[in-house]
Write an enzyme that holds these catalytic residues in place. Structure first.
Site, PDB file in Angstrom:
ATOM      1  N   LEU A   1     -18.104  40.165  67.917  1.00 12.33           N
ATOM      2  CA  LEU A   1     -17.422  38.985  68.440  1.00 12.33           C
ATOM      3  C   LEU A   1     -18.115  38.409  69.670  1.00 12.33           C
ATOM      4  O   LEU A   1     -18.019  37.220  69.947  1.00 12.33           O
ATOM      5  CB  LEU A   1     -15.975  39.327  68.812  1.00 12.33           C
ATOM      6  CG  LEU A   1     -15.058  39.785  67.678  1.00 12.33           C
ATOM      7  CD1 LEU A   1     -13.716  40.236  68.233  1.00 12.33           C
ATOM      8  CD2 LEU A   1     -14.864  38.664  66.666  1.00 12.33           C
TER       9      LEU A   1
ATOM     10  N   GLY B   1     -22.713  42.097  79.869  1.00  9.07           N
ATOM     11  CA  GLY B   1     -23.423  43.138  80.581  1.00  9.07           C
ATOM     12  C   GLY B   1     -22.863  44.519  80.324  1.00  9.07           C
ATOM     13  O   GLY B   1     -23.560  45.520  80.440  1.00  9.07           O
ATOM     14  N   PHE B   2     -21.586  44.604  79.940  1.00 12.68           N
ATOM     15  CA  PHE B   2     -20.937  45.889  79.682  1.00 12.68           C
ATOM     16  C   PHE B   2     -21.306  46.457  78.318  1.00 12.68           C
ATOM     17  O   PHE B   2     -21.188  47.656  78.072  1.00 12.68           O
ATOM     18  CB  PHE B   2     -19.418  45.725  79.727  1.00 12.68           C
ATOM     19  CG  PHE B   2     -18.907  44.910  78.588  1.00 12.68           C
ATOM     20  CD1 PHE B   2     -18.473  45.514  77.416  1.00 12.68           C
ATOM     21  CD2 PHE B   2     -18.889  43.529  78.655  1.00 12.68           C
ATOM     22  CE1 PHE B   2     -18.030  44.761  76.346  1.00 12.68           C
ATOM     23  CE2 PHE B   2     -18.452  42.776  77.601  1.00 12.68           C
ATOM     24  CZ  PHE B   2     -18.016  43.382  76.452  1.00 12.68           C
ATOM     25  N   GLY B   3     -21.688  45.597  77.378  1.00 14.02           N
ATOM     26  CA  GLY B   3     -21.903  46.012  75.997  1.00 14.02           C
ATOM     27  C   GLY B   3     -21.394  44.935  75.056  1.00 14.02           C
ATOM     28  O   GLY B   3     -21.568  43.749  75.323  1.00 14.02           O
TER      29      GLY B   3
ATOM     30  N   ASP C   1     -11.616  38.881  88.762  1.00 14.79           N
ATOM     31  CA  ASP C   1     -12.607  38.280  87.856  1.00 14.79           C
ATOM     32  C   ASP C   1     -11.956  37.275  86.907  1.00 14.79           C
ATOM     33  O   ASP C   1     -12.215  37.277  85.709  1.00 14.79           O
ATOM     34  CB  ASP C   1     -13.336  39.369  87.067  1.00 14.79           C
ATOM     35  CG  ASP C   1     -14.655  38.857  86.471  1.00 14.79           C
ATOM     36  OD1 ASP C   1     -15.143  37.814  86.946  1.00 14.79           O
ATOM     37  OD2 ASP C   1     -15.168  39.482  85.538  1.00 14.79           O
TER      38      ASP C   1
END
Length: 799
Positions: free
Chosen positions: A489, A493-495, A608
């Site tokens: 999807l 930066g996290f994956g 955030d």
């Protein structure tokens, strides 16, 4: 020209002696001499309801009905001749000795409908339409009611209308659906009280149950936890005595228009008229979730719609699937039966609590004893080998009264917060195993272990909510087709995030941390701990997690419309969001942040907030996501400092970006930027306008505001909107992005500003932050500016 007093008296006498037929009676009253003909309208004294002839679909079919007088749409709440329409415009509603109230067509000899009341002297009676919407037939002298429409409802429940049973006359008060939207004839669905056992509301279709409310537990129905949220809006009344069983809901403010309506498909809705939006707003809908459907999982089972991560149907403690091979293939087929070879009769058995449920069907095989305490109820049930479960009959004051079941436990379901505790009888072995295996899991650096918890000790904030599911990696890889590219999807930066489908068909969103991500276990753990504790319609819901081998995975509810940025920053899709929908999204985001700041058990700073961290459900309702960077504040703490600034440039407040100082006002700043982006369809970072080349989006809006041209920045893809409402929202956005945190409103003030038309303060010059751009032109993310819908945060501090 003037009159003498004698001339005036003569004129007055002439007027008084004129035939009575030209003297108009009150608009709300029907008399034997003044019937209602097709085209006439009877109006209640305060002009709240009207009565007359109407055609719901076929113009040749005329019915007598009652509707809301002040609601623009003709919303019918009662129909007299449901199954016998007048086939032309010759209809007449009149008072008659034979029938009380009757409706005739061309044929005056036989009425099409009557109230079925015999009046010895019809001239002594009048019919009156009351401000409740109730049409009553009154005896003139003593105003005795001999018949009223509330005793014979159609498909609608109004304020003050009873549902239930008159035990003296046998009259049953229940509503029945229309045959179709165009035919008010008696349909196949009913909604009313079943008086058997411990009385409950039942919604039925063709006589079979579709949904039930559960028994009355003192201040609400067991299966309607949402009633707790209507305190102050409605006054609820439940009566169960030798004369009647009845339930009614009276709106506290009679200027509000509310109704409960049963449609032809078997859905019951409670609605309130919203003058500002000029439409009916849904308060409650039953059945609402799939576990609301009666007996979905079969007997002796429990249905939990919030356990989306696994099969929603589970057997009650001490029971097992009757047909194990079919149990997972077809929803709860066969239900559950007592485990084979066990004894629950004076053989060391006991009870296991099933928490926060709508208790099983209490219409049959149930006993009620209001004189017993809960502890005495337990002993009573234990001594009777036929007793399968018990609970308190009245939840008020800590619980009193005793409700016991003596057969199958049918139609139990779980709620997330409010519900009753049901105590289910289990054998000695099952009871002992449960005591030994009561445990919780705790995340450690890259692994999971189980810790036995001592009886009833609360878990501290370092532990995962015990109701959160732990997924096996094999389950996740199967659901995502081994993390295939087709299921992907998005990526940050996290994956990556993948769509998954569990074995029961439930769709999920799988957030997989990259092995090379800068995010760590602490951030991963932080998101689980935070979001698992939160419940709000405008926050995304976490279903579980997986920590296995090198994998760190979060599982969320799947939202098919993805994130807000995919709409407002897309030239094609942003046109799908008209101004009404954008305002609803703004309002929803504001309510979600307010919940985080003030209304949840924790005080949470998101840190955030941005368009990509707002997801949209099927109806484009917003849900705030990504709590990896969030911080919990303790007590009255209102701000904190960090050496590790995280977030996204363009959304970060100046005091946070430059000094590491964050507070609830940091989120307010981010919300202000997001609000302006929703209004304009433009990104704050990377925005360029040739007239104001040195300004970002916030700066451009401010420049136009000073010149009185703010509305020019509004998204040109939207054609219809209220200028004053758009300008007000722009002003609120500018107030939120003020340079100094003390000048920004709180989110409670923002929600109030959005919800009313009170005067707003004038904004000062907002803060302008320089942008740091990546080669692609996107805002930079990382420590110091890190987030792409990912999991990065500082240490969690428990409140």
């Amino acid at each position: 020209m003037s009159f003498s007093s004698e001339a005036f008296i003569q004129i007055l006498l002439i007027f008084l002696l004129l035939p009575s037929s030209i003297c108009q009676l009150p608009l709300d009253t029907l008399t034997p001499n003044q019937p209602i003909r097709d085209g006439d309208v009877l109006v209640s004294s305060r002009k709240l309801f009207a009565l007359g002839f109407f055609s719901p679909g076929n113009p040749q079919h005329r019915h007598v009905g009652v509707w809301f007088y002040k609601v623009p749409e003709k919303t019918i709440v009662w129909v007299a001749n449901r199954n016998h329409p007048v086939n032309d415009s010759s209809g007449v509603l009149s008072i008659s000795g034979d029938g009380g109230l009757v409706i005739h067509g061309k044929d005056q000899s036989t009425p099409l409908w009557s109230a079925n009341v015999t009046l010895s002297s019809p001239n002594n009676f009048t019919a009156k339409l009351r401000d409740t919407g109730n049409l009553v037939l009154l005896e003139n002298g003593n105003q005795r009611v001999v018949w009223d429409s509330f005793d014979y409802p159609s498909d609608t429940v109004l304020s003050s209308m009873k549902l239930g049973l008159d035990r003296r006359s046998g009259l049953e008060w229940l509503i029945t659906s229309w045959k179709s939207k165009d035919d008010p004839g008696t349909g196949s669905c009913t909604y009313g009280i079943d008086p058997r056992g411990s009385p409950q509301l039942f919604l039925k279709k063709e006589g079979g149950p579709l949904w039930r409310s559960g028994p009355w537990i003192g201040d609400r129905w067991s299966g309607e936890p949402q009633l707790s949220s209507t305190v102050g809006l409605f006054n609820l009344s439940f009566v169960n005595n030798e004369d009647e069983i009845s339930y009614k809901r009276v709106v506290a403010n009679d200027s509000l228009f509310t109704r409960g309506v049963l449609d032809e498909s078997g859905i019951y809705q409670r609605l309130m008229w919203n003058d500002k939006e000029n439409k009916w707003i849904e308060l409650v809908s039953d059945p609402n979730e799939w576990c609301d459907n009666y007996g979905l999982c079969g007997p002796n089972s429990n249905c939990d719609p919030y356990n989306d991560y696994k099969f929603a149907c589970t057997c009650q403690p001490g029971f097992e699937p009757k047909s194990p091979s079919d149990w997972y293939l077809r929803i709860g087929v066969g239900g559950c039966i007592r485990k084979a070879g066990v004894s629950v009769c004076r053989n060391g058995e006991g009870f296991v609590p099933v928490n926060r449920v709508k208790v099983p069907d209490s219409s049959t095989a149930v006993r009620v004893n209001m004189s017993l305490s809960l502890e005495a109820c337990k002993l009573e049930c234990l001594m009777d080998c036929s007793c399968t479960a018990y609970t308190s009959a009245d939840e008020r004051g800590g619980g009193n009264g005793c409700l016991t079941w003596h057969g199958d436990l049918m139609d139990t379901r779980t709620y997330p917060k409010v519900g009753q505790d049901l105590y289910v009888r289990v054998d000695a072995t099952s009871l002992g195993n449960r005591r030994r295996n009561k445990c919780s899991f705790i995340l450690t650096a890259g692994s999971t272990y189980f810790e036995e918890s001592s009886g009833g000790t609360a878990f501290d904030d370092s532990r995962i909510n015990s109701e959160l599911a732990f997924f096996h990696l094999k389950t996740i890889t199967t659901a995502t087709n081994n993390f295939s590219i087709e299921n992907k999807l998005g990526e940050g930066g996290f994956g990556s995030v993948y769509k998954g489908i569990l074995h029961n068909g439930k769709e999920i969103a799988v957030k997989r941390l990259s092995k090379f991500s800068g995010q760590g276990v602490e951030e991963f753990k932080n998101e689980i701990l935070l979001i698992a504790k939160l419940q709000h319609r405008n926050l995304v819901r976490i279903l579980g997690c997986c920590v296995e081998d090198e994998e760190k995975i979060l599982i969320y509810e799947y939202l098919p419309n993805k994130s807000l940025d995919s709409f407002i920053f897309n030239e094609t899709k942003r046109a799908l969001l008209n101004w009404t929908k954008r305002f609803e999204i703004i309002f929803g985001i504001a309510r979600g942040i307010l919940y985080l700041h003030e209304d949840s058990r924790l005080r949470i700073i998101h840190r955030d907030l941005k368009a990509s961290n707002v997801l949209l459900d099927n109806s484009l309702n917003p849900k705030i996501a990504d709590f990896g960077m969030a911080r919990i504040f303790s007590g009255e703490q209102s701000e904190a400092n960090t050496n590790r600034v995280v977030g996204t440039y363009g959304y970060m407040s100046p005091e946070y970006a430059m000094e590491g100082l964050f507070s609830i006002k940091s989120d307010v700043y981010s919300f202000g930027v997001l609000l302006l982006e929703i209004i304009t369809g433009k990104k704050n970072v990377g925005y360029y306008h040739e007239e104001y080349p040195n300004s970002n989006l916030v700066g451009h809006v401010w420049d136009l505001w000073k010149e009185g041209r703010a509305v020019e920045i509004f998204d040109s893809s939207i054609e219809e909107y209220l200028v004053s409402e758009v300008v007000r929202c722009i002003q609120i956005g500018l107030l939120c992005v003020q340079e100094y945190a003390t000048d920004r409103p709180t989110m409670s003030a923002v929600v109030s500003m959005l919800g009313n038309d009170a005067a707003l303060p004038s904004p000062r010059r907002p803060a302008f932050l320089l942008k740091r751009m990546t080669p692609s032109g996107e805002p930079s993310s990382g420590e110091g500016a890190n987030s792409v819908n990912d999991v990065t945060c500082t240490i969690v501090e428990g409140r």
